[in-house]
Design an enzyme around this catalytic site. Sequence first.
Site, PDB file in Angstrom:
ATOM      1  N   SER A 262     -44.937  30.312  19.948  1.00 55.02           N
ATOM      2  CA  SER A 262     -44.678  31.745  19.794  1.00 55.02           C
ATOM      3  C   SER A 262     -45.760  32.551  20.498  1.00 55.02           C
ATOM      4  O   SER A 262     -46.802  32.020  20.901  1.00 55.02           O
ATOM      5  CB  SER A 262     -44.652  32.113  18.310  1.00 55.02           C
ATOM      6  N   LYS A 263     -45.502  33.852  20.621  1.00 54.55           N
ATOM      7  CA  LYS A 263     -46.486  34.756  21.230  1.00 54.55           C
ATOM      8  C   LYS A 263     -47.787  34.745  20.428  1.00 54.55           C
ATOM      9  O   LYS A 263     -48.879  34.858  20.988  1.00 54.55           O
ATOM     10  CB  LYS A 263     -45.905  36.167  21.297  1.00 54.55           C
ATOM     11  N   ARG A 264     -47.665  34.599  19.115  1.00 49.55           N
ATOM     12  CA  ARG A 264     -48.878  34.569  18.252  1.00 49.55           C
ATOM     13  C   ARG A 264     -49.798  33.413  18.633  1.00 49.55           C
ATOM     14  O   ARG A 264     -51.014  33.531  18.557  1.00 49.55           O
ATOM     15  CB  ARG A 264     -48.477  34.452  16.780  1.00 49.55           C
ATOM     16  N   ASP A 267     -51.747  34.578  21.620  1.00 48.64           N
ATOM     17  CA  ASP A 267     -52.776  35.548  21.204  1.00 48.64           C
ATOM     18  C   ASP A 267     -53.933  34.841  20.511  1.00 48.64           C
ATOM     19  O   ASP A 267     -55.106  35.178  20.712  1.00 48.64           O
ATOM     20  CB  ASP A 267     -52.167  36.590  20.257  1.00 48.64           C
ATOM     21  N   SER A 287     -48.853  42.773  26.474  1.00 43.98           N
ATOM     22  CA  SER A 287     -49.017  41.318  26.354  1.00 43.98           C
ATOM     23  C   SER A 287     -49.349  40.734  27.716  1.00 43.98           C
ATOM     24  O   SER A 287     -48.796  41.152  28.724  1.00 43.98           O
ATOM     25  CB  SER A 287     -47.725  40.672  25.830  1.00 43.98           C
TER      26      SER A 287
END
Length: 505
Positions: A262-264, A267, A287
């Site tokens: 996921s994007k998390r 990050d 992002s």
Amino acid sequence: MSEQRVRVRFAPSPTGALHIGGVRTALYNYLFARQHGGDLVFRIEDTDSNRFVPGAEEYIIESFRWLGINFDEGVSFGGEHGPYRQSERRAIYKKYVDQLLANGKAYIAFDTPEELEAKRNEIQNFQYDARTRMQMRNSLTLDPAEVNERIQDGEQYVVRFKIEPGVDVHVHDLIRGEVVIKSDILDDKVLYKSADELPTYHLANIVDDHLMEITHVIRGEEWLPSAPLHVLLYRAFGWEDTMPQFAHLPLLLKPEGKGKLSKRDGDRLGFPVFPLEWHDPKTGEVSSGYRESGYFPEAVINFLALLGWNPGTEQEIFSLDELVQAFDISRCSKAGAKFDYQKGIWFNHEYILRKSNEEIAGIFAPLVANNGVEEPMDRIVKVVSLMKDRVNFVHELWPLCAFFFIPPTEYDEKTVKKRWKEYSAQQMTELAEVLESIDDFSVEGQEPVVMKWVESKGYKLGDVMNAFRLALVGIGKGPGMFDISAFLGKAETLSRLRRAVEVLK
């Protein structure tokens, strides 16, 4: 089917930035199409108008342009099977919805969201299917005249697919083999909504794949549960002979291996999960993207190709053409692939090494100029040749190479403490005199003269070279000392040496 021209499609939804997993799906479709001399179609799935995000479609197209994945037809590419945006195909879908209704393969349902929620509370694990449909408000339980009256009065409805229980649904998957699903576990999926006069994903995809003559559907593993429904829809239309072959790709997993990427995760661990930088128009959040982070598109392609596919050899570096030659969809893994972002960085480093010094210098030159330094290109090329093996990204060159262009204004404290001895000032003063006497200031001209002097004086070579490096660079790093001094030239080398003696004593 075997004689038919291979046609595959990539059909993203314009709901935001394109996830790197979607890029890999598109890449595998591209490789498959090119390997078989077929076509790659670009379709936009925008039937869910509530989730549409402005700019997302343009972002997706620009991502593939950067990556070098070219489509043969579709949105912005043209072709004979358009329109390629599902929102522009309303009339086409309505015809097929009516066909299913006329043949008793689907039915109209008027149940409100509140009624459905009440039924879920009443029946544990409620599913709208053969066991429950006769308890609901639909055209199977209502009088035909009442159904027509409700439609005439503008009451909102959906059209549901009527799934017959007790059927073994066979899905032949090019990666997973034969998958058999009992129709009893499938629900009567909504195929069409009167509210926006648009079909759902399930109907739109089947109709589009059929009309666009798609021969193979290569998509993510998350769509595998939909495959039996799609097989049944093909049968309901009588299109069994043109049903595409399915291939469901393994998931991209978190770097730790548990759960979907996921994007998390990006990050949290500091890597992009989108091809290009994405500015969310709703939240304003920015992002990171692979392009803006300094990755080469070829490195991203090479990295993604090997996530879930194995060429069966030790080869790791592949051009796009080599990938087309080597790709075999049956060698895709069934299990999910860990997203090893460190490997992505390694690939970028490898591509830096393989690219010419001139190409890297062309990318590096604007960074040099932005730091207020005017240097001819041949000197920037020289610096790149000395330093590119030390970086993973071109933007990392400046902090490592600045000393070639700008003399040190201060000297690293730790290096001074370790490398600048009580006799270093004397040795550097002598070295300056030796260097001043040299006419040929190339590496070959300096090195034997300096080495002879060190030997004749009985000095330790390490002491001399470490102090020399500190004087010219300001810290204990960089390539060979004579490479540095030859690049700087005699005047600049002597200037830096004498300043270091003056400052450090």
